[in-house]
Design a protein around this motif. Sequence first.
Motif, PDB file in Angstrom:
ATOM      1  N   ASP A 179     -46.105  -3.300   5.461  1.00 33.93           N
ATOM      2  CA  ASP A 179     -45.363  -4.490   5.871  1.00 33.93           C
ATOM      3  C   ASP A 179     -44.457  -4.987   4.756  1.00 33.93           C
ATOM      4  O   ASP A 179     -43.270  -5.252   4.968  1.00 33.93           O
ATOM      5  N   VAL A 180     -44.984  -5.098   3.543  1.00 33.49           N
ATOM      6  CA  VAL A 180     -44.194  -5.626   2.430  1.00 33.49           C
ATOM      7  C   VAL A 180     -43.100  -4.648   2.012  1.00 33.49           C
ATOM      8  O   VAL A 180     -41.954  -5.029   1.804  1.00 33.49           O
ATOM      9  N   LYS A 181     -43.451  -3.369   1.918  1.00 32.22           N
ATOM     10  CA  LYS A 181     -42.476  -2.389   1.459  1.00 32.22           C
ATOM     11  C   LYS A 181     -41.331  -2.208   2.450  1.00 32.22           C
ATOM     12  O   LYS A 181     -40.187  -2.002   2.057  1.00 32.22           O
ATOM     13  N   GLU A 190     -29.212   7.431  -3.380  1.00 37.87           N
ATOM     14  CA  GLU A 190     -30.147   8.283  -4.096  1.00 37.87           C
ATOM     15  C   GLU A 190     -31.489   7.614  -4.328  1.00 37.87           C
ATOM     16  O   GLU A 190     -32.522   8.261  -4.350  1.00 37.87           O
ATOM     17  N   ARG A 191     -31.478   6.293  -4.470  1.00 36.10           N
ATOM     18  CA  ARG A 191     -32.736   5.618  -4.770  1.00 36.10           C
ATOM     19  C   ARG A 191     -33.695   5.643  -3.592  1.00 36.10           C
ATOM     20  O   ARG A 191     -34.901   5.497  -3.760  1.00 36.10           O
ATOM     21  N   ASP A 192     -33.191   5.824  -2.369  1.00 34.55           N
ATOM     22  CA  ASP A 192     -34.061   5.826  -1.200  1.00 34.55           C
ATOM     23  C   ASP A 192     -35.205   6.813  -1.336  1.00 34.55           C
ATOM     24  O   ASP A 192     -36.350   6.499  -1.029  1.00 34.55           O
ATOM     25  N   PHE A 193     -34.918   8.025  -1.786  1.00 37.82           N
ATOM     26  CA  PHE A 193     -35.950   9.045  -1.911  1.00 37.82           C
ATOM     27  C   PHE A 193     -37.068   8.560  -2.834  1.00 37.82           C
ATOM     28  O   PHE A 193     -38.248   8.660  -2.508  1.00 37.82           O
ATOM     29  N   TYR A 194     -36.707   8.048  -3.995  1.00 37.77           N
ATOM     30  CA  TYR A 194     -37.710   7.611  -4.960  1.00 37.77           C
ATOM     31  C   TYR A 194     -38.491   6.409  -4.439  1.00 37.77           C
ATOM     32  O   TYR A 194     -39.687   6.273  -4.717  1.00 37.77           O
ATOM     33  N   TYR A 195     -37.827   5.548  -3.709  1.00 37.71           N
ATOM     34  CA  TYR A 195     -38.477   4.360  -3.159  1.00 37.71           C
ATOM     35  C   TYR A 195     -39.573   4.751  -2.166  1.00 37.71           C
ATOM     36  O   TYR A 195     -40.714   4.312  -2.277  1.00 37.71           O
ATOM     37  N   LEU A 199     -43.791   4.771  -2.307  1.00 40.95           N
ATOM     38  CA  LEU A 199     -44.653   4.193  -1.286  1.00 40.95           C
ATOM     39  C   LEU A 199     -45.718   5.198  -0.846  1.00 40.95           C
ATOM     40  O   LEU A 199     -46.903   4.871  -0.729  1.00 40.95           O
ATOM     41  N   LEU A 200     -45.307   6.434  -0.630  1.00 38.20           N
ATOM     42  CA  LEU A 200     -46.258   7.465  -0.217  1.00 38.20           C
ATOM     43  C   LEU A 200     -47.287   7.737  -1.306  1.00 38.20           C
ATOM     44  O   LEU A 200     -48.472   7.916  -1.036  1.00 38.20           O
ATOM     45  N   ARG A 201     -46.834   7.791  -2.550  1.00 39.16           N
ATOM     46  CA  ARG A 201     -47.766   8.055  -3.644  1.00 39.16           C
ATOM     47  C   ARG A 201     -48.790   6.932  -3.794  1.00 39.16           C
ATOM     48  O   ARG A 201     -49.910   7.161  -4.256  1.00 39.16           O
TER      49      ARG A 201
END
Length: 310
Positions: A179-181, A190-195, A199-201
């Motif tokens: 919900d928060v993320k 490019e930052r989308d992938f790391y974001y 979250l997954l990690r």
Amino acid sequence: MLSRTADHLFWMARYTERAENTARMLDVTVQTAMLPQSDADTEHSWQAVLGISELQNAYADKYQAVTPREVIDFMVRDPCNPSSITACLREARENARAVRGTLTTEVWEIQNQTWLDMQKHLRNGLLEHDPSKFFDWVKYRSHLSRGVTVGTMLKDEAINFIRLGTFLERADNTARILDVKFHADAAQGERDFYYWAALLRSVSGFEIYRKVYRDVITPARVAELLMLRADMPRSLLACMEEVVTNLRSVRNDLSVDTERFAGKLHADLQFARIDDILRVGLHDTLTEFLARVYELGNRVSRDFLVPLAA
């Protein structure tokens, strides 16, 4: 089983899981803070950590600004925060101590040694020198606790209440992270992938995502994985399957409605489709889920444990 014994086992597990979840959130935020981003984005990430646990007001009462150092201190050892890692591990140990006769020696020793070692780590400055190493240690001790519990405890009601506490807490945390993320203002490009990878990690889902989808990370698929995949250990559906199974094992004359309530929540996830959830609104769906999990926790306390204070 006596309700007070069941209560101690239930909360021992919840506090252990809560400490691990807090360590996961903090570790991922520390890691993503190292990526190129504006000061505003960095502050927003740390505010999200407080938001996940609904601790913004408690933090604001003590600190003037949101800074990484002060958020970490607040979430790890601040005595004003009853949900800090220190408070959670202390409460897990105290609940374990109250039912030492129900636990195996190995389970008690893990809880006790975790509490003793944490105080040593905080004194020697590990948190300040290498926060990721400290958070990995917290996660490892939680994994060790679960493994020893499953590997040494008799498969009776005691372990059912321990697992009830674990998976109710995990479901609540996964829903809060999503919900928060999903409401955070992730930068484009490019930052989308790391974001989304971060979250997954935070829920040990990065490698699982790659194995399941074998494609680019998208918000919709992240939501699907963490909500509706029964084979994802930290998904909402997987947690509710465990809750329903363990409730069935400890059922009593008072718990019929609670089982039905949990079964309905499980079925709503089991037969849901992510497209329908996104169409209705992810935030609304998760808000409703959190309210229902909170109600389920209250029902479990009413039917089996020491009732929560009003």
